[in-house]
Design a protein around this motif. Structure first.
Motif, PDB file in Angstrom:
ATOM      1  N   TYR A  60       0.853  -1.196   0.000  1.00 10.40           N
ATOM      2  CA  TYR A  60       0.000   0.000   0.000  1.00 10.40           C
ATOM      3  C   TYR A  60       0.883   1.237   0.000  1.00 10.40           C
ATOM      4  N   VAL A  61       0.665   2.121  -0.973  1.00 14.50           N
ATOM      5  CA  VAL A  61       1.325   3.421  -1.024  1.00 14.50           C
ATOM      6  C   VAL A  61       0.238   4.467  -1.159  1.00 14.50           C
ATOM      7  N   ALA A  62       0.138   5.367  -0.190  1.00  7.23           N
ATOM      8  CA  ALA A  62      -0.892   6.402  -0.219  1.00  7.23           C
ATOM      9  C   ALA A  62      -0.679   7.336  -1.406  1.00  7.23           C
ATOM     10  N   PRO A  63      -1.748   7.830  -1.991  1.00  4.79           N
ATOM     11  CA  PRO A  63      -1.606   8.729  -3.135  1.00  4.79           C
ATOM     12  C   PRO A  63      -0.904  10.034  -2.803  1.00  4.79           C
ATOM     13  N   SER A  64      -0.933  10.456  -1.535  1.00  2.00           N
ATOM     14  CA  SER A  64      -0.271  11.702  -1.155  1.00  2.00           C
ATOM     15  C   SER A  64       1.177  11.497  -0.736  1.00  2.00           C
ATOM     16  N   ALA A  65       1.664  10.240  -0.739  1.00  2.00           N
ATOM     17  CA  ALA A  65       3.065   9.990  -0.402  1.00  2.00           C
ATOM     18  C   ALA A  65       3.970  10.594  -1.470  1.00  2.00           C
ATOM     19  N   ARG A  66       5.172  11.008  -1.045  1.00  3.92           N
ATOM     20  CA  ARG A  66       6.143  11.571  -1.975  1.00  3.92           C
ATOM     21  C   ARG A  66       7.287  10.582  -2.151  1.00  3.92           C
ATOM     22  N   ILE A  67       7.423  10.066  -3.365  1.00  2.83           N
ATOM     23  CA  ILE A  67       8.499   9.143  -3.698  1.00  2.83           C
ATOM     24  C   ILE A  67       9.461   9.890  -4.621  1.00  2.83           C
ATOM     25  N   TRP A  68      10.667  10.160  -4.161  1.00  5.73           N
ATOM     26  CA  TRP A  68      11.592  11.003  -4.926  1.00  5.73           C
ATOM     27  C   TRP A  68      12.013  10.354  -6.232  1.00  5.73           C
ATOM     28  N   TYR A  69      12.364   9.050  -6.178  1.00  2.69           N
ATOM     29  CA  TYR A  69      12.828   8.354  -7.380  1.00  2.69           C
ATOM     30  C   TYR A  69      12.532   6.866  -7.242  1.00  2.69           C
ATOM     31  N   PRO A  70      11.497   6.355  -7.913  1.00  3.62           N
ATOM     32  CA  PRO A  70      11.083   4.958  -7.739  1.00  3.62           C
ATOM     33  C   PRO A  70      12.168   3.934  -8.035  1.00  3.62           C
ATOM     34  N   GLY A  71      13.111   4.272  -8.909  1.00  4.38           N
ATOM     35  CA  GLY A  71      14.171   3.334  -9.252  1.00  4.38           C
ATOM     36  C   GLY A  71      15.046   2.938  -8.077  1.00  4.38           C
ATOM     37  N   ASN A  72      14.990   3.707  -6.997  1.00  2.00           N
ATOM     38  CA  ASN A  72      15.768   3.410  -5.797  1.00  2.00           C
ATOM     39  C   ASN A  72      14.888   2.895  -4.656  1.00  2.00           C
ATOM     40  N   LEU A  73      13.716   2.384  -4.973  1.00  2.00           N
ATOM     41  CA  LEU A  73      12.785   1.962  -3.932  1.00  2.00           C
ATOM     42  C   LEU A  73      12.469   0.473  -4.046  1.00  2.00           C
ATOM     43  N   VAL A  74      12.587  -0.230  -2.914  1.00  2.00           N
ATOM     44  CA  VAL A  74      12.213  -1.642  -2.830  1.00  2.00           C
ATOM     45  C   VAL A  74      11.150  -1.770  -1.747  1.00  2.00           C
ATOM     46  N   LEU A  75       9.990  -2.286  -2.118  1.00  2.00           N
ATOM     47  CA  LEU A  75       8.880  -2.494  -1.190  1.00  2.00           C
ATOM     48  C   LEU A  75       8.568  -3.981  -1.141  1.00  2.00           C
ATOM     49  N   GLU A  76       8.853  -4.597  -0.008  1.00  2.92           N
ATOM     50  CA  GLU A  76       8.583  -6.024   0.133  1.00  2.92           C
ATOM     51  C   GLU A  76       7.086  -6.253   0.366  1.00  2.92           C
ATOM     52  N   ASP A  77       6.667  -7.517   0.361  1.00  9.28           N
ATOM     53  CA  ASP A  77       5.248  -7.860   0.448  1.00  9.28           C
ATOM     54  C   ASP A  77       4.557  -7.176   1.625  1.00  9.28           C
ATOM     55  N   PHE A  78       3.428  -6.548   1.330  1.00 10.12           N
ATOM     56  CA  PHE A  78       2.535  -5.928   2.315  1.00 10.12           C
ATOM     57  C   PHE A  78       3.169  -4.760   3.080  1.00 10.12           C
ATOM     58  N   ALA A  79       4.241  -4.198   2.562  1.00  5.42           N
ATOM     59  CA  ALA A  79       4.764  -2.949   3.131  1.00  5.42           C
ATOM     60  C   ALA A  79       3.751  -1.831   2.900  1.00  5.42           C
ATOM     61  N   ALA A  80       3.800  -0.798   3.733  1.00  5.22           N
ATOM     62  CA  ALA A  80       2.826   0.295   3.625  1.00  5.22           C
ATOM     63  C   ALA A  80       3.501   1.638   3.832  1.00  5.22           C
ATOM     64  N   ILE A  81       3.131   2.593   2.995  1.00  4.17           N
ATOM     65  CA  ILE A  81       3.581   3.981   3.111  1.00  4.17           C
ATOM     66  C   ILE A  81       2.328   4.840   3.211  1.00  4.17           C
ATOM     67  N   ALA A  82       2.178   5.557   4.313  1.00  2.43           N
ATOM     68  CA  ALA A  82       0.936   6.273   4.597  1.00  2.43           C
ATOM     69  C   ALA A  82       0.959   7.693   4.021  1.00  2.43           C
ATOM     70  N   ASP A  83      -0.115   8.418   4.289  1.00  2.37           N
ATOM     71  CA  ASP A  83      -0.343   9.742   3.713  1.00  2.37           C
ATOM     72  C   ASP A  83       0.786  10.721   4.043  1.00  2.37           C
ATOM     73  N   HIS A  84       1.237  11.428   3.011  1.00  3.42           N
ATOM     74  CA  HIS A  84       2.213  12.517   3.130  1.00  3.42           C
ATOM     75  C   HIS A  84       3.571  12.066   3.648  1.00  3.42           C
ATOM     76  N   ALA A  85       3.838  10.772   3.668  1.00  3.66           N
ATOM     77  CA  ALA A  85       5.184  10.317   3.993  1.00  3.66           C
ATOM     78  C   ALA A  85       6.134  10.757   2.880  1.00  3.66           C
TER      79      ALA A  85
END
Length: 203
Positions: A60-85
């Motif tokens: 789960y990644v909230a729509p208001s989360a800020r991801i600077w560069y997806p190419g440097n992001l690894v999200l394992e199973d069922f990880a969660a990033i909440a609003d405005h993170a």
């Protein structure tokens, strides 16, 4: 696309133009196609994968989360990033299974050489362990490894590693108490904000 790390002088950029264009395209894509899509978890996972993120099932990644560069992001199973993170992944950030990054938390891989002539940018990867919880408004600095099941309390700040299954709070973060491991390997868990009956098949 990997970040183009350049040798840096007084006026040379840290990242090459292709990397900058990719980040610009990502920002526009997320603003137009991701930031308003609250019910569509799978669609946001698709967008992240499209731009190079490694995304497990049920993330789960909230729509208001800020991801600077997806190419440097690894999200394992069922990880969660909440609003405005704020996931400031100038270097790789790995968020483990069932780990939660709460509202307005800041995970930052970048800093500067305060003694350098050019205030040189420096980056170092961050690992958030399985079942860990970075609570609201907390900050995790470059190079930190947050152990499995560790908790960083609200407004907590850490620039040092956190031990597994331990609760921390404060600025700088200090150890508060142990946390009891709560999972069993033979019992499947549900993902954050994912219906239990869909957890096993969520993609």
């Amino acid at each position: 696309m990997e970040a183009e790390t350049l040798s840096v002088g007084a006026s040379e950029p840290r990242f090459g133009w292709r990397h900058r264009v990719t980040r610009l395209a990502w920002g526009v894509t997320w603003a137009l196609l991701g930031s308003w899509t609250q019910p569509f978890h799978g669609w946001r996972r698709f967008l992240l994968r499209l731009f190079g993120a490694k995304v497990g099932q049920g993330v789960y990644v909230a729509p208001s989360a800020r991801i600077w560069y997806p190419g440097n992001l690894v999200l394992e199973d069922f990880a969660a990033i909440a609003d405005h993170a704020d996931i400031y992944c100038m270097a790789q950030i790995t968020i483990g299974k069932y780990a939660v990054i709460s509202k307005r938390a800041h995970i930052c891989t970048g800093t500067h050489d305060i003694d350098g002539e050019f205030f040189q940018l420096m980056t170092s990867p961050i690992v958030i362990g399985d079942y860990a919880w970075i609570t609201a408004d907390a900050f995790v600095g470059p190079g930190v490894i947050v152990g499995e099941g560790a908790v960083l309390g609200t407004h907590g700040v850490t620039v040092k590693n956190l031990k597994p299954w331990t609760v921390y709070a404060g600025n700088p973060a200090r150890e508060i108490k142990p946390r009891q491991p709560f999972y069993r390997s033979d019992v499947p868990m549900r993902g954050w904000r994912e219906p239990a009956e869909r957890s096993a098949a969520a993609r």
